[in-house]
Design a protein around this motif. Structure first.
Motif, short mmCIF file in Angstrom:
data_model
loop_
_atom_site.label_atom_id
_atom_site.label_comp_id
_atom_site.label_asym_id
_atom_site.label_seq_id
_atom_site.Cartn_x
_atom_site.Cartn_y
_atom_site.Cartn_z
N UNK B 30 -34.45 18.86 0.89
CA UNK B 30 -35.77 18.86 1.55
C UNK B 30 -35.64 18.98 3.07
N UNK B 31 -34.51 18.53 3.63
CA UNK B 31 -34.34 18.55 5.08
C UNK B 31 -33.71 19.84 5.57
N UNK B 32 -33.33 20.72 4.66
CA UNK B 32 -32.81 22.03 5.06
C UNK B 32 -33.98 22.96 5.32
N UNK B 33 -34.01 23.54 6.51
CA UNK B 33 -35.09 24.47 6.84
C UNK B 33 -34.77 25.79 6.15
N UNK B 34 -35.37 26.02 5.01
CA UNK B 34 -34.99 27.18 4.19
C UNK B 34 -36.18 27.64 3.38
N UNK B 237 -29.94 24.66 9.75
CA UNK B 237 -31.12 24.16 10.47
C UNK B 237 -31.80 23.03 9.71
N UNK B 238 -32.17 22.01 10.45
CA UNK B 238 -32.73 20.79 9.85
C UNK B 238 -34.22 20.72 10.14
N UNK B 239 -35.00 20.30 9.18
CA UNK B 239 -36.41 20.02 9.40
C UNK B 239 -36.69 18.58 8.94
N UNK B 240 -37.81 18.04 9.41
CA UNK B 240 -38.22 16.76 8.82
C UNK B 240 -38.56 17.05 7.36
N UNK B 241 -38.14 16.19 6.48
CA UNK B 241 -38.39 16.41 5.05
C UNK B 241 -39.90 16.45 4.83
#
Lengths: 265, 265
Positions: B30-34, B237-241
């Motif tokens: 969920x935290x992977x910006x994909x 790249x990381x995003x907020x979940x």
């Protein structure tokens, strides 16, 4: 290659997609009747999200995913697993060739699903919410018919468009919107006379716990079916999953992904 | 041993416990910006739930878990991973000896947690909701102090009892009751002057998304911290979940597990 003390019993070919295999692992754990860590099945998940797109391969009539799937099966066999689960319906297009090279039994998701449908009813019409690749491959149709069920093929083109959209939205991480798309597809299936709606793509399993009331339509989750049979095959006691994860609606983020889906569709 | 086409970059030592590692895998995804499968990190989770109890070993001053942990590290290295994550805080008691034998970097959860705290604030008092094993091991205390934070040690014995109970409830699958126990521990931490509550046991990460309002207390999730650093280290790249799973309250099942917890405590 691996010490006996940590040898896994269940091998999982994951990453197809990643959220679908995370959902499978979560359900496998929640469905194990266990109070302590050591009552759970030792397992290994080999997550291979770079595998070529399965539906593109089937529709394009090539076997791009086969070699890496064979490599994954070989690695899991080398790790000494007794059974292999593949929480991706479409990849079962290559099941026979994978099983032929595997010492470990590969549990067929189609057989797990038929057993799961039978837990709810003995006959009826089954609509399959699946990728176009799975539908062209055809491994579900004959299993469903052989088991004494009828196929329900919603005639409206919107049905498959909603399914495709929901699958892509899960891959893009937009679970709430994917649930809404799935609900629309379920409604179309029921209008077309379905008694059972098979979530025949494990991306849709991710939204299973977030679906609203399905108005009496029996919804079958292929990931949960595969988890149940995996545990049974290895002798672990199974319980109904107590509290599967649902994803609360968030503001903002889902609108963005919805636009992405609209552009891509 | 493994084909280059499916070589994992991230190795995960899981099953400690199983729900905690399912939570880690879910958050990592969920935290992977994909938007597509192939934008996710290829990984392998070796789930070893039969590992001897970590807290029992630390309190009993023996190294029972070390050999199987070393075996897991060796297997992940043989599979060619670049980094290893261990979503179990207590197991980090053996970090130095594991890292000494590993070509792949083992990401220390304590360092990931300190970085995660710093995303929220620069100084303050940190209460650690952790196993008695982790507390005796002491690897958190000096990291928190070195980073310029103060330790908050709630004096009331009930604090650790609630933490222990919550951890055991998660292992027994009772997430809703575990969230309630965690909330009571958080309240006691805040009463004792904590600014930050560290969920310093990955079983408690499982309940993180199900917690109610924490009244301004900053809650740090060690699984989320480890997932963030794992992705960063590998260049993803990381995003907020967006929407982590919460578990809805169910009737009946949790009362049973609550009795189990009461008997065992």
């Amino acid at each position: 290659m691996i010490d006996d003390a940590i040898r896994p019993q269940l091998g999982i070919i994951g990453g197809l997609g990643p959220l679908a295999s995370a959902d499978f692992y979560y359900k496998l754990t929640r469905m194990t009747e266990a109070l302590r860590d050591d009552e759970h099945v030792p397992s290994v998940i080999l997550s291979v999200p770079q595998l070529p797109d399965r539906t593109e391969a089937i529709l394009g009539n090539h076997d791009g995913p086969l070699a890496p799937l064979q490599a994954a099966v070989a690695t899991l066999n080398a790790l000494g697993v007794a059974c292999i689960a593949m929480p991706c319906n479409t990849a079962h297009h290559w099941y026979d060739r994978l099983a032929a090279d595997s010492r470990a039994e590969i549990i067929h998701i189609g057989e797990a699903v038929v057993a799961e449908i039978r837990r709810s009813l003995d006959r009826g019409r089954v609509a399959n919410l699946a990728t176009r690749g799975t539908l062209v491959s055809g491994f579900y149709q004959h299993r469903i018919l052989e088991a004494g069920f009828d196929l329900c093929l919603p005639p409206d083109a919107e049905f498959q468009e909603r399914v495709d959209s929901a699958i892509m939205l899960v891959k893009a991480g937009s679970i709430v919107q994917a649930a809404a798309e799935t609900e629309r597809a379920l409604h179309l299936a029921q209008m077309a006379g379905a008694d059972v709606a098979l979530l025949g793509c494990t991306e849709l399993s991710v939204v299973a716990a977030s679906l609203g009331d399905t108005n009496g339509l029996v919804v079958i989750d292929s990931n949960a079916a595969l988890a149940r049979v995996s545990l049974q095959r290895l002798g672990y006691p199974v319980q109904e999953a107590r509290g599967l994860p649902t994803v609360p609606r968030l503001r903002g983020s889902d609108r963005l992904s919805w636009r992405v889906a609209q552009q891509a569709s």
